[in-house]
Motif scaffolding. Structure first.
Motif, PDB file in Angstrom:
ATOM      1  N   ILE A 187       0.835  -1.200   0.000  1.00 39.51           N
ATOM      2  CA  ILE A 187       0.000   0.000   0.000  1.00 39.51           C
ATOM      3  C   ILE A 187       0.875   1.257   0.000  1.00 39.51           C
ATOM      4  O   ILE A 187       0.609   2.220  -0.721  1.00 39.51           O
ATOM      5  CB  ILE A 187      -0.945  -0.029   1.222  1.00 39.51           C
ATOM      6  CG1 ILE A 187      -2.013  -1.088   0.997  1.00 39.51           C
ATOM      7  CG2 ILE A 187      -1.568   1.330   1.475  1.00 39.51           C
ATOM      8  CD1 ILE A 187      -2.885  -1.354   2.189  1.00 39.51           C
ATOM      9  N   ALA A 190       2.380   1.636  -3.465  1.00 40.79           N
ATOM     10  CA  ALA A 190       1.371   2.078  -4.434  1.00 40.79           C
ATOM     11  C   ALA A 190       1.105   3.573  -4.274  1.00 40.79           C
ATOM     12  O   ALA A 190       1.038   4.318  -5.261  1.00 40.79           O
ATOM     13  CB  ALA A 190       0.080   1.288  -4.248  1.00 40.79           C
ATOM     14  N   ASP A 194       1.826   6.216  -7.400  1.00 42.18           N
ATOM     15  CA  ASP A 194       0.734   6.913  -8.076  1.00 42.18           C
ATOM     16  C   ASP A 194      -0.420   7.097  -7.098  1.00 42.18           C
ATOM     17  O   ASP A 194      -1.287   6.238  -6.964  1.00 42.18           O
ATOM     18  CB  ASP A 194       0.283   6.104  -9.301  1.00 42.18           C
ATOM     19  CG  ASP A 194      -0.689   6.881 -10.182  1.00 42.18           C
ATOM     20  OD1 ASP A 194      -1.373   7.785  -9.658  1.00 42.18           O
ATOM     21  OD2 ASP A 194      -0.767   6.577 -11.384  1.00 42.18           O
ATOM     22  N   GLU A 196      -3.043   8.994  -7.094  1.00 41.66           N
ATOM     23  CA  GLU A 196      -4.415   9.041  -7.606  1.00 41.66           C
ATOM     24  C   GLU A 196      -4.932   7.635  -7.920  1.00 41.66           C
ATOM     25  O   GLU A 196      -6.034   7.252  -7.506  1.00 41.66           O
ATOM     26  CB  GLU A 196      -4.449   9.915  -8.860  1.00 41.66           C
ATOM     27  CG  GLU A 196      -5.841  10.310  -9.276  1.00 41.66           C
ATOM     28  CD  GLU A 196      -5.827  11.218 -10.500  1.00 41.66           C
ATOM     29  OE1 GLU A 196      -6.122  12.403 -10.320  1.00 41.66           O
ATOM     30  OE2 GLU A 196      -5.530  10.746 -11.613  1.00 41.66           O
ATOM     31  N   THR A 197      -4.119   6.859  -8.627  1.00 41.64           N
ATOM     32  CA  THR A 197      -4.539   5.510  -8.981  1.00 41.64           C
ATOM     33  C   THR A 197      -4.685   4.646  -7.727  1.00 41.64           C
ATOM     34  O   THR A 197      -5.572   3.798  -7.658  1.00 41.64           O
ATOM     35  CB  THR A 197      -3.541   4.895  -9.975  1.00 41.64           C
ATOM     36  OG1 THR A 197      -3.382   5.799 -11.063  1.00 41.64           O
ATOM     37  CG2 THR A 197      -4.044   3.577 -10.511  1.00 41.64           C
ATOM     38  N   ALA A 198      -3.812   4.861  -6.753  1.00 40.04           N
ATOM     39  CA  ALA A 198      -3.951   4.110  -5.504  1.00 40.04           C
ATOM     40  C   ALA A 198      -5.334   4.347  -4.897  1.00 40.04           C
ATOM     41  O   ALA A 198      -6.003   3.409  -4.472  1.00 40.04           O
ATOM     42  CB  ALA A 198      -2.855   4.511  -4.521  1.00 40.04           C
ATOM     43  N   GLN A 199      -5.775   5.597  -4.908  1.00 39.08           N
ATOM     44  CA  GLN A 199      -7.112   5.895  -4.373  1.00 39.08           C
ATOM     45  C   GLN A 199      -8.185   5.198  -5.185  1.00 39.08           C
ATOM     46  O   GLN A 199      -9.169   4.703  -4.633  1.00 39.08           O
ATOM     47  CB  GLN A 199      -7.383   7.394  -4.420  1.00 39.08           C
ATOM     48  CG  GLN A 199      -6.621   8.172  -3.397  1.00 39.08           C
ATOM     49  CD  GLN A 199      -7.203   9.567  -3.261  1.00 39.08           C
ATOM     50  OE1 GLN A 199      -8.202   9.773  -2.601  1.00 39.08           O
ATOM     51  NE2 GLN A 199      -6.573  10.515  -3.915  1.00 39.08           N
ATOM     52  N   ALA A 200      -7.990   5.145  -6.507  1.00 35.83           N
ATOM     53  CA  ALA A 200      -8.975   4.493  -7.362  1.00 35.83           C
ATOM     54  C   ALA A 200      -9.007   2.989  -7.115  1.00 35.83           C
ATOM     55  O   ALA A 200      -9.882   2.297  -7.621  1.00 35.83           O
ATOM     56  CB  ALA A 200      -8.670   4.786  -8.828  1.00 35.83           C
ATOM     57  N   PHE A 201      -8.049   2.479  -6.329  1.00 37.63           N
ATOM     58  CA  PHE A 201      -8.083   1.073  -5.952  1.00 37.63           C
ATOM     59  C   PHE A 201      -8.225   0.918  -4.441  1.00 37.63           C
ATOM     60  O   PHE A 201      -7.742  -0.053  -3.847  1.00 37.63           O
ATOM     61  CB  PHE A 201      -6.865   0.336  -6.510  1.00 37.63           C
ATOM     62  CG  PHE A 201      -7.035   0.070  -7.975  1.00 37.63           C
ATOM     63  CD1 PHE A 201      -7.677  -1.062  -8.425  1.00 37.63           C
ATOM     64  CD2 PHE A 201      -6.625   1.020  -8.906  1.00 37.63           C
ATOM     65  CE1 PHE A 201      -7.894  -1.273  -9.769  1.00 37.63           C
ATOM     66  CE2 PHE A 201      -6.839   0.816 -10.258  1.00 37.63           C
ATOM     67  CZ  PHE A 201      -7.479  -0.330 -10.695  1.00 37.63           C
ATOM     68  N   GLY A 202      -8.883   1.891  -3.841  1.00 35.69           N
ATOM     69  CA  GLY A 202      -9.317   1.718  -2.460  1.00 35.69           C
ATOM     70  C   GLY A 202      -8.291   2.036  -1.399  1.00 35.69           C
ATOM     71  O   GLY A 202      -8.502   1.709  -0.228  1.00 35.69           O
ATOM     72  N   VAL A 203      -7.170   2.670  -1.768  1.00 35.07           N
ATOM     73  CA  VAL A 203      -6.178   3.013  -0.745  1.00 35.07           C
ATOM     74  C   VAL A 203      -6.549   4.358  -0.110  1.00 35.07           C
ATOM     75  O   VAL A 203      -6.655   5.367  -0.813  1.00 35.07           O
ATOM     76  CB  VAL A 203      -4.766   3.106  -1.371  1.00 35.07           C
ATOM     77  CG1 VAL A 203      -3.762   3.615  -0.348  1.00 35.07           C
ATOM     78  CG2 VAL A 203      -4.342   1.755  -1.908  1.00 35.07           C
ATOM     79  N   PRO A 204      -6.774   4.376   1.195  1.00 32.49           N
ATOM     80  CA  PRO A 204      -7.114   5.631   1.867  1.00 32.49           C
ATOM     81  C   PRO A 204      -5.865   6.494   2.040  1.00 32.49           C
ATOM     82  O   PRO A 204      -5.210   6.470   3.075  1.00 32.49           O
ATOM     83  CB  PRO A 204      -7.683   5.187   3.220  1.00 32.49           C
ATOM     84  CG  PRO A 204      -7.099   3.842   3.451  1.00 32.49           C
ATOM     85  CD  PRO A 204      -6.759   3.236   2.124  1.00 32.49           C
TER      86      PRO A 204
END
Ligand SMILES: Nc1ncnc2c1ncn2[C@@H]1O[C@H](COP(=O)(O)OP(=O)(O)OP(=O)(O)O)[C@@H](O)[C@H]1O
Ligand SMILES: [Mg+2]
Lengths: 308, 231
Positions: A187, A190, A194, A196-204
């Motif tokens: 996490i 990630a 990136d 932004e992309t991390a957030q798009a995959f559920g990373v707070p």
């Protein structure tokens, strides 16, 4: 003492310094790597760790070993919590804007420093080491009768200093394992690569940032707690660790933890050796010169990736 | 069902989406067509919460989602394949998939299903994402999103720069997902590809959905393409 044993002694002292510096610089490197935040207050988290270690050992009392173990666990935890709160309350609000975070962490630096002066005072205070046996070290000489082993007078290291080296090594390995092998490390990486992309995959991402800022400060505080039985706690002691950590992080390559470790050992060792044979000022001058050279000839640092 | 109602969104003071409305039903492919800069990618980012709505609302199966923090949106089952793939480049293929799996706590069975769709990735699990070929990277970006077992899938120009065989592979995957009842929003520049798979086609212009037609209506009136896409 002869040159050989003297050099060994200087190297051991350098290794102790390098160990503490490695922990401190890893904290700065982690925060910069994941968050792209230049934390100017990093040295103050170091200082806070040392001062809290003093308070904790003072309050716990009892045998030095017990008090010290409590300090070793609690001081980094407290400092990490304070840093995470500072991230949540200050850095998050200014959206991690690079310039504003520098100004904000400078503010944090003075707040922590002055609050410490007001509460802890201007004195330097020592913490008793948990154990401190002097271990004599042997030296070898090639004489007419083959290899001779003898024990030069003054060639020794304390068991506590060996412990510092060992503790730093252990912490470094643990951090590596977390980053490379755990879900948390995945996490963090990630988020670093990136956001932004991390957030798009559920990373707070905001929580990750608070955690990383806390973890970075806790590493500095751990280094400080380890150093405080060797070098007393004082409210102005954050300056050198900050400078040296910056030097290390730049030489190692921004955001590269491996580079940070290599550079910390390089700088810490040479700082120790040059300080013993010449002077601490010369050591700092050479380290700063090295940074300048790195910035000119290899701006990405020893282990940094080339800017895209 | 995914629904956008009178959405305004943009970057800072720059407004990109203006009073935009749109919906996508389960088991259908909605294609978005529009010129460069029309706001297609911004539309997808605003669904993901990466660009905040300034006015209007976004709904998923009756739940309002535009006020959620961005990281909670994928957890509701929205899979996103960003323009330009946006892989985690310094991570391996396996790690990229792991990030996708973690988003909704999916396990090894989901991973198996996804790898069965893209067997080439199975041979490259320990390879760094940035060393994959362009086609393999697009497979990975798709596979990563499918690791969420999404109910809604957003694809932003998934065929950009790919050779025909790769395009048909991605298309086959999308068509299979439609059959499973996934609601699919597909941004695509190639009109002929759109006509083959779309159930409905929406033209985006100046941050608005100006017209929605069926592929057969589009066939009948090619001047629409000329007007809204410039071909
Ligand atoms: N991060 C950003 N900051 C400011 N403006 C942006 C940003 N990203 C996009 N824009 C602007 O928003 C508008 C819409 O961009 P968007 O990427 O949504 O277009 P698009 O329809 O996806 O185009 P393309 O077909 O080229 O991908 C453009 O004018 C663009 O310059
Ligand atoms: Mg786009």
């Amino acid at each position: 003492m002869d040159f050989g044993p003297h050099l060994l002694l200087a190297m051991l002292e350098g290794l102790v310094q390098a160990s503490v510096l490695t922990l401190t610089a890893l904290g700065l490197s982690l925060v910069f790597g994941v968050m792209r935040v230049v934390n100017v207050a990093h040295g103050e988290f170091f200082m806070l760790g040392a001062v809290l270690a003093w308070w904790i050992t003072f309050l716990v009392g009892g045998p030095p070993a017990l008090a010290f173990i409590v300090a070793l666990l609690v001081a980094p935890l407290l400092v990490g919590t304070i840093a995470a709160a500072a991230d949540w309350l200050v850095l998050r609000r200014i959206d991690y804007d690079p310039e504003r975070t520098i100004v904000a962490t400078i503010g944090l630096l003075y707040i922590i420093q002055q609050l410490t002066l007001m509460s802890y005072g201007p004195d330097a205070r020592p913490v008793a080491p948990p154990f401190n046996t002097r271990l004599a070290l042997p030296w070898f000489e090639f004489g007419s009768g083959g290899v001779q082993i003898y024990w030069p007078w003054g060639l020794s290291i304390t068991s506590y200093k060996l412990f510092v080296i060992f503790a730093a090594l252990l912490t470094g390995l643990a951090l590596w394992a977390v980053m490379a092998r755990s879900r948390l490390g995945l996490i963090l990486r990630a988020t670093q690569q990136d956001r932004e992309t991390a957030q798009a995959f559920g990373v707070p991402v905001e929580r990750v940032y608070a955690l990383v800022f806390g973890l970075g400060a806790a590493l500095a505080a751990l280094g400080a707690t380890l150093v405080v039985p060797i070098q007393q706690a004082h409210y102005l002691m954050g300056g050198d660790p900050l400078l040296l950590s910056f030097i290390v992080v730049i030489i190692g390559g921004l955001g590269s933890l491996r580079g940070t470790v290599v550079a910390a050992i390089l700088i810490g060792m040479s700082d120790g050796i040059i300080s013993v044979f010449f002077s601490p000022t010369l050591a700092k001058m050479l380290a700063t010169l090295l940074v300048a050279m790195v910035l000119v000839f290899r701006p990405q640092g020893l282990f940094g990736s080339k800017p895209a | 069902m995914l629904e956008l109602r009178n959405l305004d969104a943009g970057y800072g003071k720059v407004q990109v989406l203006r009073d935009l409305s749109l919906h996508a039903r389960p088991g259908e492919i909605l294609c978005l067509l529009g010129r460069n800069g029309a706001g297609k990618s911004t539309l997808m980012k605003s669904i993901m919460g990466l660009v905040r709505a300034q006015a209007g609302s976004i709904w998923l199966d009756g739940q309002r989602i535009d006020q959620l923090p961005a990281w909670q949106v994928p957890r509701l089952g929205i899979g996103y394949i960003p323009q330009g793939r946006r892989l985690f480049n310094e991570m391996t293929v396996a790690e990229n998939l792991q990030i996708g799996l973690m988003a909704r706590r999916k396990g090894a069975d989901v991973r198996e299903n996804v790898l069965n769709m893209f067997p080439r990735l199975r041979d490259r699990l320990n390879q760094r994402a940035d060393t994959l070929s362009g086609g393999e990277q697009q497979m990975l970006a798709t596979a990563r999103a499918l690791c969420l077992e999404p109910g809604v899938l957003l694809l932003d120009e998934p065929t950009e720069g790919l050779q025909p065989s790769m395009i048909s592979l991605i298309r086959a995957a999308v068509v299979a997902l439609r059959k499973q009842g996934v609601a699919i929003v597909l941004v695509e520049q190639r009109v002929e590809a759109v006509l083959q798979v779309a159930d409905r086609v929406t033209f985006v212009e100046n941050g608005q959905c100006v017209l929605t037609v069926t592929p057969s209506e589009l066939h009948a009136d090619e001047s629409l393409l000329h007007r809204y896409v410039g071909v």
